[in-house]
Design a protein around this motif. Sequence first.
Motif, mmCIF file in Angstrom:
data_model
loop_
_atom_site.group_PDB
_atom_site.id
_atom_site.type_symbol
_atom_site.label_atom_id
_atom_site.label_comp_id
_atom_site.label_asym_id
_atom_site.label_seq_id
_atom_site.Cartn_x
_atom_site.Cartn_y
_atom_site.Cartn_z
ATOM 1 N N ILE A 104 0.852 -1.214 0.000
ATOM 2 C CA ILE A 104 0.000 0.000 0.000
ATOM 3 C C ILE A 104 0.871 1.241 0.000
ATOM 4 C CG2 ILE A 104 -1.652 1.294 1.376
ATOM 5 C CD1 ILE A 104 -2.811 -1.399 2.289
ATOM 6 N N MET A 105 1.921 1.243 0.876
ATOM 7 C CA MET A 105 2.779 2.422 0.953
ATOM 8 C C MET A 105 3.547 2.610 -0.357
ATOM 9 S SD MET A 105 4.265 1.931 4.839
ATOM 10 C CE MET A 105 5.436 3.228 4.587
ATOM 11 N N GLY A 106 3.956 1.529 -0.975
ATOM 12 C CA GLY A 106 4.697 1.663 -2.231
ATOM 13 C C GLY A 106 3.814 2.193 -3.357
ATOM 14 N N PHE A 107 2.585 1.659 -3.466
ATOM 15 C CA PHE A 107 1.669 2.155 -4.508
ATOM 16 C C PHE A 107 1.266 3.595 -4.258
ATOM 17 C CE2 PHE A 107 0.462 -2.491 -5.140
ATOM 18 C CZ PHE A 107 1.267 -2.612 -6.257
ATOM 19 N N ALA A 108 1.103 3.974 -2.953
ATOM 20 C CA ALA A 108 0.747 5.360 -2.649
ATOM 21 C C ALA A 108 1.871 6.294 -3.049
ATOM 22 C CB ALA A 108 0.444 5.500 -1.158
ATOM 23 N N SER B 24 3.880 10.386 -6.802
ATOM 24 C CA SER B 24 4.909 10.923 -7.708
ATOM 25 C C SER B 24 4.455 10.928 -9.169
ATOM 26 C CB SER B 24 6.189 10.092 -7.557
ATOM 27 O OG SER B 24 5.932 8.736 -7.888
ATOM 28 N N GLU B 25 3.281 10.341 -9.476
ATOM 29 C CA GLU B 25 2.691 10.348 -10.839
ATOM 30 C C GLU B 25 3.718 9.830 -11.854
ATOM 31 O OE1 GLU B 25 1.295 14.246 -11.538
ATOM 32 O OE2 GLU B 25 -0.363 14.100 -10.104
ATOM 33 N N VAL B 26 4.278 8.665 -11.524
ATOM 34 C CA VAL B 26 5.278 8.093 -12.438
ATOM 35 C C VAL B 26 4.635 7.673 -13.762
ATOM 36 C CG1 VAL B 26 6.927 6.207 -12.707
ATOM 37 C CG2 VAL B 26 6.716 7.372 -10.506
ATOM 38 N N TYR B 27 3.460 7.100 -13.700
ATOM 39 C CA TYR B 27 2.794 6.604 -14.910
ATOM 40 C C TYR B 27 1.751 7.582 -15.462
ATOM 41 C CZ TYR B 27 4.915 2.270 -13.400
ATOM 42 O OH TYR B 27 5.799 1.312 -13.001
#
Length: 787
Positions: free
Chosen positions: A543-547, A552-555
Amino acid sequence: MPGAVSASLSARARADTILGIQRTTGTAQARLIRAETWLRYALPALLAAFMLTLVGVAVMQLCGRHEEATRVATRETEAFARLTALALADASASAEAQLERVLPVHLLPAGSKILVIAPSGKIRRAYPSPIAADTFASYLAEGEPIAILGESAGAMTVGLQAGGQAIVAARRLPDDLGQIAVVHPLEPIESEWWRLLWNQTVTLMAISLVLTGTAAAYILQTRRAQAADEVCDLVKQRLDTALGRGRCGLWDWDIARGTIFWSDSMYTLLGYTPEKDLLSFGDVNALLHAEDGDLYSLARHLAASHATVDHEFRIRDASGEWIWLRTRAEIIEDGIDGSRHLVGIAMDVTEQRRLAEFTATADMRLRDAVEAISEAFVLWDASNRLVLCNSKFRALHALSSEDAVPGRRYDEIMGRGALPPVRRGIPGADRGTSRTFELELTDGRWLQVSERRTKDGGYVSVGTDITSLKRHQEQLVASERELIETVKDLKRSRRTLELQTQQLADLAEQHLDQKARAEIANQAKSEFLANMSHELRTPLNAIMGFAELMESEVYGALGSPRYADYCRDIQQSGTYLLSVIDDILHMSRIEARRVKLVRRDLALEPAITSALLLVSKEAAAKSVSIDVELAPELRILADERALQQILLNIIQNAVKFTPERGRVSLRGRSCNGFVHLFIGDTGIGIPKSALSKLGQPFEQVETNLTRSYKGSGLGLAIARSTAELHGGSVRIRSEEGIGTLVLVRLPMPTPTRLAEVAGEAERDALTAICEMTGASRAKSPLPVPAL
């Protein structure tokens, strides 16, 4: 006075008397006695020396006679040889054949021979008789120098071929006609000398026999005298020993001469030095006590009669004390000079006197003691006569002092008195020689009478008033009844207590069961927390990694700006949740004692700086100032990560509960081998009711309904438990509205503690090696050598 008397008793040696019998005295006799010991050994030695001197003189005379005879024979032989040579020089050859006509042969020594020797050494003529030898050298013993030297050798003693010795003198004849030799044998001289030796020996033997007999007679006589003296001395010593053992002394009083002899035991008895032989009449009289008479009156009485003496008197000893003596003596007459002597012994009766006085005093004290006792006391002898009684006995039997006189019979005394009125009697124990019974008098009193036979056949009776004892017995009977009732009550209480004890045992067993269940539940809780922390970490990390990726709007962009805020909130909540899970897991490990500390010598200041760096952002956000004041070079023996966790948890709490523009202070001091770290703040404070439970897991100051600060409540509990694992402690003092002060106490690195840490590290290393070795053995098909 004692010193003067003692001085008067020491005048001369006591050597002229034996037990009072005076020996022959005088200057010559005294000198003879002193010289007798030396004469016993000196006279035989003088006789032996005299005999040796005679032998030496005789030997010297005999040797001188032998030497003198030898010298005379040598001179005669030499002179006759010279005379013979002169005579033959004037005579013709025909006269040589008749030497007796030319020479004075009457002057020739007996046994001597004259030899006329040719130049070739052959003997031409021999006088008075021919000889068997042909030559002069063969006549003499082999190797004699006179056969070669002739006249130049002079007269000398040589050996003869036929045996024996002789004195030979040779003279040359004129015109080389040869030489003349005179031979004087020594045998006549030796025979005369042996005759003199025999005469001297017989004379010396006769003299020696006479002297030996004289010395033997003297030695025997001196030994008999010495033996007689020793017997006398032995008799005197034994008599003195017997008298000394009996504390007695021998007296011999010569009444006519006024002298008194004391034995050595008498001197020992009085402590004087036995230096004077015979004491004067005045010397002894000065020692007597004035109240016991004197010797003058006793001497006058004895001069007029032949009475015996048996008298006790006091005499002063060497220390000045008075000693009681009892003298028993008798008048005897001396068979030599007819004088009268008072001879006897004096015995020391001081102890008997003292014993008599002590007995009288003891009898008086016994009467006083019998009179002072509270019981009626009476003592009767074997003839039933009164010996002793007290006033209590007389009062009990209505007797006066005139009635109860010692020596009266029992029936006579009791006939004058009256028996006490008796209501009843209680017989007691009867043991043959003694009996005891009790009497109740009509006036209500109780008497206990004890009668006992004495060793001399009498008996003693004691009447004791036991009224109070009887009353006390009645009280004891009543108390006994009450005690029996009390015992019954105690038995009932005991049964009740046994029931309660059984119930307590059941409760204790239930408690043990509940405790075991609680431990199982606690173990299950720890396992549950460990499993849950693992199960929560996996999705929480995702969850923390996806948040973070979404924030950071990488994709690509998310669209609305609110999504970025939502992602940030999701990450912060996850981080907080992860820290709570870590705290719960760490607390469970501490409670399960599964935390291993690696203690080292650490500096305190870098650890505090590192902890402050982690809370500096939060403190700056609230404008909270942090003051640090540490003593120089403070060092702590602790695990580095554990120390960081302790400091961080306490400082975070201080910053969290301190309002804006507040202040947090840190101060460190050393005290008795420990470092005291004080962390204070100006926060909201803690109520006194919450201080007792603060520091326990999940305990917080605010309730769930009024909480304004988030947190799991494990930070302070972890800090306290970790400090206690180090051997330290955490204490809290606080006041609401003012602030809180936390004291962290941690050990310093002393040499003893460092040695303990080194030992623990070595043991942990060995344990790890053993575990690794065991695991490798389990995996390896081949045996592994054990460490």
